[in-house]
Design an enzyme around this catalytic site. Structure first.
Site, PDB file in Angstrom:
ATOM      1  N   TYR A 194     -46.227  34.648  41.237  1.00 25.89           N
ATOM      2  CA  TYR A 194     -46.504  35.520  40.072  1.00 25.89           C
ATOM      3  C   TYR A 194     -47.810  35.950  40.168  1.00 25.89           C
ATOM      4  CZ  TYR A 194     -42.489  32.691  38.441  1.00 25.89           C
ATOM      5  OH  TYR A 194     -41.521  32.083  38.008  1.00 25.89           O
TER       6      TYR A 194
ATOM      7  N   PRO B 224     -19.040  23.348  36.084  1.00 22.10           N
ATOM      8  CA  PRO B 224     -19.014  24.733  35.760  1.00 22.10           C
ATOM      9  C   PRO B 224     -20.097  25.665  36.533  1.00 22.10           C
ATOM     10  CG  PRO B 224     -18.879  23.164  33.813  1.00 22.10           C
ATOM     11  CD  PRO B 224     -19.147  22.226  35.194  1.00 22.10           C
ATOM     12  N   ASP B 225     -21.188  24.934  36.821  1.00 24.89           N
ATOM     13  CA  ASP B 225     -22.234  25.823  37.238  1.00 24.89           C
ATOM     14  C   ASP B 225     -21.945  26.257  38.593  1.00 24.89           C
ATOM     15  OD1 ASP B 225     -25.058  26.881  37.067  1.00 24.89           O
ATOM     16  OD2 ASP B 225     -25.285  25.916  38.816  1.00 24.89           O
TER      17      ASP B 225
ATOM     18  N   HIS C 203     -43.301  35.566  32.872  1.00 23.61           N
ATOM     19  CA  HIS C 203     -42.722  34.152  33.692  1.00 23.61           C
ATOM     20  C   HIS C 203     -43.877  33.286  34.108  1.00 23.61           C
ATOM     21  CE1 HIS C 203     -39.484  32.436  35.440  1.00 23.61           C
ATOM     22  NE2 HIS C 203     -38.543  33.513  35.773  1.00 23.61           N
TER      23      HIS C 203
ATOM     24  N   LYS D   6     -14.427  21.972  33.410  1.00 23.45           N
ATOM     25  CA  LYS D   6     -14.577  20.670  33.363  1.00 23.45           C
ATOM     26  C   LYS D   6     -13.227  19.813  33.454  1.00 23.45           C
ATOM     27  CE  LYS D   6     -18.574  20.176  30.461  1.00 23.45           C
ATOM     28  NZ  LYS D   6     -19.323  19.407  29.426  1.00 23.45           N
TER      29      LYS D   6
ATOM     30  N   THR E  18     -39.228  25.239  40.501  1.00 23.69           N
ATOM     31  CA  THR E  18     -38.019  25.556  40.751  1.00 23.69           C
ATOM     32  C   THR E  18     -37.873  25.368  42.412  1.00 23.69           C
ATOM     33  OG1 THR E  18     -38.516  27.761  41.060  1.00 23.69           O
ATOM     34  CG2 THR E  18     -37.228  27.295  38.943  1.00 23.69           C
TER      35      THR E  18
ATOM     36  N   PRO F 154     -38.309  38.309  31.967  1.00 27.00           N
ATOM     37  CA  PRO F 154     -36.874  38.216  31.609  1.00 27.00           C
ATOM     38  C   PRO F 154     -37.026  38.504  30.146  1.00 27.00           C
ATOM     39  CG  PRO F 154     -37.290  36.169  32.453  1.00 27.00           C
ATOM     40  CD  PRO F 154     -38.509  36.905  32.518  1.00 27.00           C
TER      41      PRO F 154
ATOM     42  N   TYR G 104     -29.562  34.100  45.436  1.00 28.44           N
ATOM     43  CA  TYR G 104     -30.549  32.915  44.758  1.00 28.44           C
ATOM     44  C   TYR G 104     -30.006  32.453  43.600  1.00 28.44           C
ATOM     45  CZ  TYR G 104     -35.279  31.634  43.415  1.00 28.44           C
ATOM     46  OH  TYR G 104     -36.472  31.101  42.963  1.00 28.44           O
TER      47      TYR G 104
ATOM     48  N   SER H 111     -29.107  32.708  37.747  1.00 28.37           N
ATOM     49  CA  SER H 111     -29.518  31.543  37.268  1.00 28.37           C
ATOM     50  C   SER H 111     -28.669  31.236  35.933  1.00 28.37           C
ATOM     51  CB  SER H 111     -31.194  31.440  37.059  1.00 28.37           C
ATOM     52  OG  SER H 111     -31.569  32.503  36.164  1.00 28.37           O
TER      53      SER H 111
ATOM     54  N   LYS I 269     -16.931  26.552  29.635  1.00 29.95           N
ATOM     55  CA  LYS I 269     -17.223  25.267  30.790  1.00 29.95           C
ATOM     56  C   LYS I 269     -16.169  24.214  30.335  1.00 29.95           C
ATOM     57  CE  LYS I 269     -21.268  23.405  28.548  1.00 29.95           C
ATOM     58  NZ  LYS I 269     -22.479  22.890  28.770  1.00 29.95           N
TER      59      LYS I 269
HETATM   60  N1  COA Z   1     -16.102  17.259  36.411  1.00 29.52           N
HETATM   61  C1  COA Z   1     -16.289  17.331  35.257  1.00 29.52           C
HETATM   62  N2  COA Z   1     -17.546  17.504  34.653  1.00 29.52           N
HETATM   63  C2  COA Z   1     -18.347  18.167  35.449  1.00 29.52           C
HETATM   64  C3  COA Z   1     -18.253  18.358  36.751  1.00 29.52           C
HETATM   65  C4  COA Z   1     -17.147  17.733  37.310  1.00 29.52           C
HETATM   66  N3  COA Z   1     -16.956  17.506  38.691  1.00 29.52           N
HETATM   67  N4  COA Z   1     -19.367  18.459  37.235  1.00 29.52           N
HETATM   68  C5  COA Z   1     -20.147  18.725  36.242  1.00 29.52           C
HETATM   69  N5  COA Z   1     -19.786  18.552  35.176  1.00 29.52           N
HETATM   70  C6  COA Z   1     -20.218  18.540  33.716  1.00 29.52           C
HETATM   71  C7  COA Z   1     -21.523  18.017  33.566  1.00 29.52           C
HETATM   72  O1  COA Z   1     -21.299  16.529  33.425  1.00 29.52           O
HETATM   73  C8  COA Z   1     -22.261  18.449  32.341  1.00 29.52           C
HETATM   74  O2  COA Z   1     -21.699  18.050  31.098  1.00 29.52           O
HETATM   75  P1  COA Z   1     -22.530  18.580  29.770  1.00 29.52           P
HETATM   76  O3  COA Z   1     -22.267  19.811  29.357  1.00 29.52           O
HETATM   77  O4  COA Z   1     -21.630  17.523  28.998  1.00 29.52           O
HETATM   78  O5  COA Z   1     -23.858  18.135  30.259  1.00 29.52           O
HETATM   79  C9  COA Z   1     -21.869  20.007  32.449  1.00 29.52           C
HETATM   80  O6  COA Z   1     -20.351  19.837  33.285  1.00 29.52           O
HETATM   81  C10 COA Z   1     -22.636  20.845  33.383  1.00 29.52           C
HETATM   82  O7  COA Z   1     -22.637  20.643  34.636  1.00 29.52           O
HETATM   83  P2  COA Z   1     -22.949  21.498  35.977  1.00 29.52           P
HETATM   84  O8  COA Z   1     -22.269  22.735  35.509  1.00 29.52           O
HETATM   85  O9  COA Z   1     -22.402  20.777  37.209  1.00 29.52           O
HETATM   86  O10 COA Z   1     -24.349  21.923  35.978  1.00 29.52           O
HETATM   87  P3  COA Z   1     -25.828  21.587  35.458  1.00 29.52           P
HETATM   88  O11 COA Z   1     -25.933  21.401  33.937  1.00 29.52           O
HETATM   89  O12 COA Z   1     -26.018  20.112  36.289  1.00 29.52           O
HETATM   90  O13 COA Z   1     -26.870  22.421  36.040  1.00 29.52           O
HETATM   91  C11 COA Z   1     -28.387  23.484  37.506  1.00 29.52           C
HETATM   92  C12 COA Z   1     -26.822  22.641  37.354  1.00 29.52           C
HETATM   93  C13 COA Z   1     -28.697  23.770  38.907  1.00 29.52           C
HETATM   94  C14 COA Z   1     -27.960  24.960  36.771  1.00 29.52           C
HETATM   95  C15 COA Z   1     -29.270  22.702  36.787  1.00 29.52           C
HETATM   96  O14 COA Z   1     -29.569  21.324  37.445  1.00 29.52           O
HETATM   97  C16 COA Z   1     -30.760  23.181  36.790  1.00 29.52           C
HETATM   98  O15 COA Z   1     -31.663  23.311  37.638  1.00 29.52           O
HETATM   99  N6  COA Z   1     -30.945  24.054  35.608  1.00 29.52           N
HETATM  100  C17 COA Z   1     -32.073  24.973  35.471  1.00 29.52           C
HETATM  101  C18 COA Z   1     -31.835  26.296  36.094  1.00 29.52           C
HETATM  102  C19 COA Z   1     -33.193  27.156  35.712  1.00 29.52           C
HETATM  103  O16 COA Z   1     -34.488  26.878  36.156  1.00 29.52           O
HETATM  104  N7  COA Z   1     -33.113  28.318  35.063  1.00 29.52           N
HETATM  105  C20 COA Z   1     -34.082  29.137  34.547  1.00 29.52           C
HETATM  106  C21 COA Z   1     -34.551  30.137  35.665  1.00 29.52           C
HETATM  107  S1  COA Z   1     -35.696  31.035  34.836  1.00 29.52           S
END
Ligand code: COA
Length: 628
Positions: free
Chosen positions: A113, A431-432, A344, A425, A467, A126, A454, A556, A421
């Site tokens: 930054y 979902p991510d 940021h 699920k 991060t 952003p 990324y 992201s 999502k």
């Molecule tokens: N079966 C069923 N449900 C599942 C699953 C599976 N195999 N895998 C995940 N899920 C569910 C989780 O339990 C969670 O449920 P919830 O909505 O009830 O909490 C949901 O799906 C979301 O999980 P998932 O999609 O795997 O992602 P996450 O929420 O763990 O996010 C990252 C992953 C990497 C995005 C997160 O860990 C992160 O780091 N976020 C920050 C990002 C960031 O910094 N952004 C800003 C940038 S400026």
């Protein structure tokens, strides 16, 4: 970035508790509030060289032919040999990590930054689009603005009163210190490196209409706030006193940081300017009451709003009605397009998204209506600037430069309504990771080559964590994209490739949030080499490194419960920005590309992404139906 392999046992247990959930259950989600104890979070780990090299080789494989890959491996063997430079740097890094709470913290703030010299506008800050408000007249807009100001004051009070809930990832508490860095913060341009100024005790905000800046004291010396009607009256005064368009001094903050530093130094020579700059820097936040933005209808509104909050529309728009160095700038359009832009450097997007849900809920609750009238005088004071010829020249060139940035940014933000999502699920997939693979497929669909991708992973499990990069392009993601686009493959082949790619992505994501990714580790070793005067090791000049870090996809997840989304520009000229908010039943996307690149188009990418998401859904449904 680095990681060790972990079994993907119970992926869902690792999920980041997005605020949507935490906030809704704020009184029950955790018995601990954010700052009530010191949490005793662990320090950011340093992976071993072998761990990083093993993962790194896999992540560069999609970008290299056989011969190139052999050469990369050879360079890595030389680097990590007992007499190579790698172990020496590793030892130094481990020593540093042993004496600092977070070995990366200062390095990251500076390299990512404060030493970055491109404008914060488009290149770094952003935008976040709030749900549309639909104002039919100016009074409604001012009523909303006054309520938003009170909501933000309440949120700031909650943060500093230790009243916000502690966020967790699985059972792990997350570092909450970014929350305290948002209000009262300003980036100050410097020579070669900017700095951050924190003023959390500040009692005023800035309101910006028509390029004017008004100081409004919103907390008196006894800690009282004005009532909603007092605030609204003050905003009416601001509007009355700013009918004439003022010199766009704020446009200077859109400049290349070295140029802005020169202009800032010149401005500061005048005592009246110096005082105004101090008031701007120390304000809790800024509220921009914008002039009309370009008209748009239907889903196009999302792209127009994205541009409004990323850059403000240029010299003919609202780019001078900003102070882009402020961490927090709320932007209130005259038609009900509302949102914010944030600088940021002190914070990631997720705390800003959490705040967005808080503000949205507060405004809906109408609790501000009941605040009593106080004696608090929040009469606005116009900040004055004396503009000499030199500064006028800087403003002239800043206008030209910001228009170039504006003309070059193409947006195609949208809401994907087919599913959210919950559907993913229900197929026992993350979902991510599903969305990440849809982005991989969309890119491959258009370009027919692997796209380095990324994704930000939060490392807030660790003290002062920020991060790590999830390298979403993998051997498996490319295989998945090829399989999906191959008419000769069966549904079963496609589902198998999809699951393999998703599971690999989830594995990397888990390693990244555990401080075991590749990129931050490699960055640390490189910075140490530089500090020790060691020539840049060959692994950093190798095609594997160059191609796998040329992030054509900057992505992201930024989750809000409300119908909002974050958006930003691509990281590379030939790339895309793609920020997403996967909600239970739909998904919001902020998609961008640069106009100057003939190979990319934001709307083509949107189309490819929507097709990819639908195709992925279809194969899952078909496969499930076949089983039944
Ligand atoms: N079966 C069923 N449900 C599942 C699953 C599976 N195999 N895998 C995940 N899920 C569910 C989780 O339990 C969670 O449920 P919830 O909505 O009830 O909490 C949901 O799906 C979301 O999980 P998932 O999609 O795997 O992602 P996450 O929420 O763990 O996010 C990252 C992953 C990497 C995005 C997160 O860990 C992160 O780091 N976020 C920050 C990002 C960031 O910094 N952004 C800003 C940038 S400026």
């Amino acid at each position: 970035m680095n990681f060790t392999r972990q079994k993907i046992l119970g992926n869902h247990q690792m999920s980041l508790r997005a605020i949507s959930k935490v906030w809704k259950n704020s009184k029950t989600a955790s018995t601990k509030t954010a700052f009530e104890n010191k949490l005793h979070l662990p320090s950011l780990p340093v992976p071993t060289l072998n761990q990083t090299i093993e993962k790194y080789v896999k992540s560069v494989t999609p970008f290299l032919n056989e011969k190139e890959l052999e050469n990369t491996k050879k360079l890595l063997r030389e680097f990590s040999a007992a007499n190579g430079i790698g172990p020496r740097l590793q030892k130094l890094l481990e020593e540093k990590a042993g004496t600092e709470e977070n070995w990366l913290e200062a390095w990251w703030l500076n390299t990512a930054y404060l030493e970055y010299r491109q404008p914060v506008v488009v290149y770094s800050s952003p935008g976040l689009v709030f749900p549309f408000e639909d104002f039919t007249n100016e009074q409604q807009r001012l009523q909303y603005t006054a309520t938003l100001i009170l909501a933000a004051l309440q949120y700031k009070t909650d943060i500093f009163g230790d009243q916000i809930p502690l966020e967790t990832m699985g059972a792990s508490p997350l570092d909450m210190n970014q929350y305290k860095k948002v209000f009262g913060t300003c980036r100050i341009p410097g020579e070669k490196r900017d700095s951050l100024q924190f003023n959390p005790e500040s009692r005023h905000i800035i309101v910006a209409p028509n390029n004017h800046f008004f100081k409004m004291e919103v907390i008196d010396s006894n800690g009282n706030w004005p009532s909603l009607s007092q605030l609204k009256s003050a905003l009416e005064v601001v509007i009355q006193e700013s009918e004439e368009y003022d010199d766009p001094i704020g446009v200077l903050t859109t400049e290349h940081r070295d140029k802005w530093h020169k202009a800032y130094t010149e401005l500061n020579k005048d005592p009246e300017n110096e005082r105004s700059l101090k008031e701007l820097a120390s304000a809790l936040f800024l509220v921009a009451l914008d002039n009309p933005m370009p008209k748009s209808s239907g889903d196009n509104w999302r792209s127009t709003a994205s541009k409004q909050f990323i850059h403000g529309g240029g010299s003919r728009g609202n780019s001078g009605n900003r102070w882009f160095d402020k961490t927090l700038q709320f932007i209130i359009g005259e038609d009900g397009t509302v949102g914010l832009t944030y600088e940021h450097s002190p914070s990631e997007g997720q705390p800003i998204a959490v705040m967005t849900d808080y503000l949205t809920e507060y405004i809906k609750s109408k609790q501000a209506d009941n605040l009593p009238d106080t004696k608090t005088d929040c009469y606005p004071e116009k900040l004055k600037f004396n503009i000499n010829q030199t500064v006028a020249g800087y403003i002239h060139s800043a206008n030209i430069h910001v228009d170039k940035l504006v003309d070059n940014l193409d947006m195609a933000s949208f809401q994907f309504k087919c599913f959210g999502k919950n559907f993913v699920k229900s197929h026992q997939l993350s979902p991510d990771s599903f969305v990440q693979m849809a982005i991989q497929l969309a890119f491959y669909r258009i370009h027919r080559v692997p796209g380095a991708q990324y994704e930000s992973a939060s490392t807030r499990k660790f003290i002062h964590g920020r991060t790590e990069t999830i390298r979403s392009c993998s051997i498996e993601s490319v295989d998945f994209a090829k399989t999906m686009l191959d008419a000769g493959k069966t549904v079963a082949d496609k589902v198998a490739a999809l699951k393999e790619a998703i599971n690999k992505h989830k594995e990397y994501a888990q390693e990244a949030v555990n401080g075991m990714g590749v990129d931050r580790h490699l960055l640390g070793l490189r910075l140490l080499a530089n500090e020790c005067g060691i020539p840049l090791p060959a692994i950093y000049q190798d095609p594997g490194f160059v191609r796998s870090t040329h992030m054509r996809l900057s992505t992201s997840q930024v989750a809000t419960k409300c119908d909002g989304f974050m958006c930003y520009a691509p990281l590379t000229t030939d790339g895309y920005g793609c920020c997403y908010n996967p909600r239970p039943l739909d998904m919001n996307f902020g998609v961008s590309a640069f106009v100057e690149c003939p190979e990319t188009s934001a709307s083509d990418f949107r189309e490819a992404l929507e097709n990819s998401l639908r195709d992925m859904r279809d194969v899952l449904i078909t496969a499930k139906g076949a089983k039944l």
